[in-house]
Scaffold this motif. Structure first.
Motif, PDB file in Angstrom:
ATOM      1  N   GLY A  61       0.805  -1.223   0.000  1.00 10.32           N
ATOM      2  CA  GLY A  61       0.000   0.000   0.000  1.00 10.32           C
ATOM      3  C   GLY A  61       0.828   1.258   0.000  1.00 10.32           C
ATOM      4  N   ARG A  62       0.098   2.376   0.169  1.00 17.06           N
ATOM      5  CA  ARG A  62       0.741   3.687   0.157  1.00 17.06           C
ATOM      6  C   ARG A  62      -0.187   4.694   0.815  1.00 17.06           C
ATOM      7  NH1 ARG A  62       3.089   8.114  -1.068  1.00 17.06           N
ATOM      8  NH2 ARG A  62       2.255   9.681  -2.499  1.00 17.06           N
ATOM      9  N   GLY A  63       0.405   5.641   1.534  1.00 21.50           N
ATOM     10  CA  GLY A  63      -0.343   6.768   2.057  1.00 21.50           C
ATOM     11  C   GLY A  63      -0.207   7.940   1.098  1.00 21.50           C
ATOM     12  N   LEU A  95      -4.688   2.104  -0.322  1.00 21.50           N
ATOM     13  CA  LEU A  95      -4.279   3.513  -0.340  1.00 21.50           C
ATOM     14  C   LEU A  95      -4.929   4.222   0.846  1.00 21.50           C
ATOM     15  CD1 LEU A  95      -4.587   4.232  -4.172  1.00 21.50           C
ATOM     16  CD2 LEU A  95      -2.561   3.590  -2.859  1.00 21.50           C
ATOM     17  N   THR A  96      -4.104   4.584   1.829  1.00 15.23           N
ATOM     18  CA  THR A  96      -4.630   5.074   3.104  1.00 15.23           C
ATOM     19  C   THR A  96      -4.723   6.602   3.119  1.00 15.23           C
ATOM     20  OG1 THR A  96      -2.379   4.919   4.007  1.00 15.23           O
ATOM     21  CG2 THR A  96      -3.859   3.065   4.406  1.00 15.23           C
ATOM     22  N   ASP A  97      -5.673   7.121   2.362  1.00 11.21           N
ATOM     23  CA  ASP A  97      -5.937   8.564   2.403  1.00 11.21           C
ATOM     24  C   ASP A  97      -6.429   8.980   3.784  1.00 11.21           C
ATOM     25  OD1 ASP A  97      -8.292   7.077   2.014  1.00 11.21           O
ATOM     26  OD2 ASP A  97      -9.296   8.714   0.949  1.00 11.21           O
ATOM     27  N   PHE A 115      -5.848  12.774  -4.139  1.00  6.75           N
ATOM     28  CA  PHE A 115      -4.483  12.239  -4.217  1.00  6.75           C
ATOM     29  C   PHE A 115      -4.520  10.721  -4.409  1.00  6.75           C
ATOM     30  CE2 PHE A 115      -2.573  15.791  -1.311  1.00  6.75           C
ATOM     31  CZ  PHE A 115      -2.670  16.695  -2.350  1.00  6.75           C
ATOM     32  N   ALA A 116      -5.411  10.066  -3.646  1.00 11.26           N
ATOM     33  CA  ALA A 116      -5.505   8.609  -3.724  1.00 11.26           C
ATOM     34  C   ALA A 116      -5.937   8.151  -5.120  1.00 11.26           C
ATOM     35  CB  ALA A 116      -6.487   8.089  -2.677  1.00 11.26           C
ATOM     36  N   GLU A 117      -6.899   8.839  -5.702  1.00 11.87           N
ATOM     37  CA  GLU A 117      -7.355   8.490  -7.045  1.00 11.87           C
ATOM     38  C   GLU A 117      -6.230   8.675  -8.065  1.00 11.87           C
ATOM     39  OE1 GLU A 117      -9.995   7.023  -7.901  1.00 11.87           O
ATOM     40  OE2 GLU A 117     -11.455   7.352  -6.296  1.00 11.87           O
ATOM     41  N   SER A 118      -5.471   9.758  -7.935  1.00 12.50           N
ATOM     42  CA  SER A 118      -4.349  10.000  -8.835  1.00 12.50           C
ATOM     43  C   SER A 118      -3.263   8.944  -8.664  1.00 12.50           C
ATOM     44  CB  SER A 118      -3.764  11.394  -8.573  1.00 12.50           C
ATOM     45  OG  SER A 118      -2.631  11.631  -9.380  1.00 12.50           O
TER      46      SER A 118
END
Length: 343
Positions: A61-63, A95-97, A115-118
Motif C-alpha cells: 500500500g501507500r499513504g 491507499l490510506t488517504d 491524491f488517492a485516485e491519482s
C-alpha cells in the motif's frame, strides 16, 4: 531508520536470497540492497508450494500525500510486480488517504481522496496484472474491511497501541483508531469469499517503518481467526542529496525523482546528485569513487536490470576509470526509460 540489529531484536529474519529460488528478478538478490529483512517468509513460500497461488496473496500500500509519486514510493510496487509475475498470486493495494488526513492534516479529506485516485492511476501503470490486482482507497472502501477493523479494535487496548505507536493525550482519537485500518487487509475474509479465504496466507510487502502495524496484528491473528501475515521489509531509496530517504515532505523537489518528471528534469536532477567520486579528474584517476555513497550507483544497484553491466560499471568507477558525470548520465538514462510507462 530502524537498524538491522533492532529489526532482528523484534524477531525479523535477515534476508538471505530466499526469493531468488522463485524469481530471477534482481530485486531479490541480497547484493541489490532492496530487500532488508522478513518475517515468516519461509512459511509463506512453503504454503505457496503446498497449496498454490489461489491460497496466497500479497498486500502492499501507500499513504497518498500528493498528486504525483516519486521513485522511492514505487519500490514496493516494483517488487510486488516481480513477485506477482513469479508466483501468479493476487495483489491487494491499500491507499490510506484516511491515515494522511488524520496524521498530517495539511489538506482537507477531499484533497487526500483526490491524491488517492491519482496515485491509483499511477500504480495501475506499474505492471501489476489487472486481472489479479485490487486497489482499495481507505475512506471509500471501508465497508469491506469494517468487520475486521471492529474485531481488532475490540481486542487491542489503549495501552498496547500507545506503547507501539507513541500516542499522547493530545492526539486526535482517529490516530488511535487508525492502526486497525492498516492491519485489516491481513484478514483474507475482508477480500475473498468464505471458501476462498479458508486457509489463505498473506505476504505484506512494506517499507521497514511499517513493521509495527504488522507485528501487532501478528500478535492477535490466531485469536481473530486467520494466519499470521508474513512480511517482506524493504530498504528506503535515498534522496538525491544523499539523505536517508527520498521523501515528499521536508525536502525540495530537486532531491527526488518524480514519476511526472520530464527527461530533461531527470537528467538535471541526477547530475546534481550526491557523488562518491573525487573532485578532480586527476584525483578520480588516482583514488576512484566510493560507490557505497554515490547516489547514481545506489539507484543503479536498485533498478538496473543488466547486472553484468552494473557490476562492470561499478568496478570501473571504483577503480577511477570512469568519471562521475558519465555514471550520472547512464543513471539518468536508465531512470528515463523506467519512467516511460508513467507518461
Amino acid at each position: 531508520m530502524m537498524k538491522s540489529e533492532e529489526m532482528l531484536k523484534f524477531g525479523a529474519d535477515e534476508y538471505d536470497n530466499e526469493l531468488c529460488d522463485v524469481s530471477r528478478s534482481h530485486y531479490f538478490e541480497k547484493s541489490a540492497g532492496v530487500v532488508r529483512s522478513s518475517r515468516d517468509l519461509n512459511i509463506f513460500l512453503a504454503h505457496y508450494k503446498k497449496y498454490g497461488p489461489d491460497k496466497c496473496y500479497i498486500y502492499t500500500g501507500r499513504g497518498p500525500s500528493s498528486v504525483d509519486m516519486h521513485l522511492g514510493h514505487m519500490v514496493p510496487f516494483l517488487v510486488t510486480v516481480a513477485l506477482q509475475r513469479a508466483l501468479g498470486v493476487r495483489v491487494v493495494v491499500h491507499l490510506t488517504d484516511d491515515e494522511k488526513f488524520l496524521f498530517r492534516a495539511e489538506h482537507d479529506l477531499e484533497t487526500y481522496q483526490d491524491f488517492a485516485e491519482s496515485n491509483k492511476r499511477l500504480i495501475e501503470k506499474c505492471g501489476l496484472d489487472p486481472k489479479l490486482t485490487d486497489i482499495y482507497i481507505g475512506s471509500k472502501d471501508i465497508a469491506r474491511f469494517y468487520p475486521t477493523i471492529l474485531k481488532i479494535q475490540q481486542r487491542v487496548n489503549l495501552n498496547q497501541v500507545s506503547a507501539v505507536f507513541g500516542f499522547k493525550g493530545g492526539d486526535n482519537i482517529g490516530k488511535v483508531a487508525f492502526p486497525a485500518y492498516e492491519m485489516a487487509p491481513c484478514d483474507p475474509r475482508c477480500l475473498f469469499s468464505a471458501s476462498d479465504a479458508l486457509n489463505m496466507r498473506c505476504l505484506v510487502v512494506c517499507a521497514q517503518d511499517q513493521d509495527p502495524f504488522f507485528r501487532m496484528v501478528r500478535d492477535h491473528s490466531k485469536a481473530l481467526g486467520f494466519h499470521k501475515p508474513s512480511l517482506l521489509h524493504l530498504n528506503y531509496l535515498p534522496a538525491l542529496d544523499g539523505s536517508e530517504k527520498m521523501s515528499s515532505t521536508g525536502a525540495t523537489s530537486a532531491h527526488r525523482i518524480c514519476l511526472g518528471d520530464t527527461p530533461k528534469q531527470i537528467l538535471k536532477k541526477t547530475r546534481r546528485a550526491f557523488s562518491g567520486g573525487q573532485q578532480t579528474k586527476e584525483a578520480q584517476l588516482e583514488l576512484g569513487a566510493d560507490i557505497n555513497v554515490d547516489i547514481a550507483c545506489i539507484y543503479m544497484r536498485f533498478f538496473m536490470t543488466d547486472r553484468v553491466r552494473y557490476r562492470e560499471l561499478c568496478y570501473r568507477y571504483k577503480s577511477g576509470l570512469v568519471m562521475s558525470g558519465d555514471v550520472k548520465n547512464i543513471c539518468a538514462e536508465m531512470l528515463r526509460k523506467m519512467l516511460e510507462i508513467f507518461d
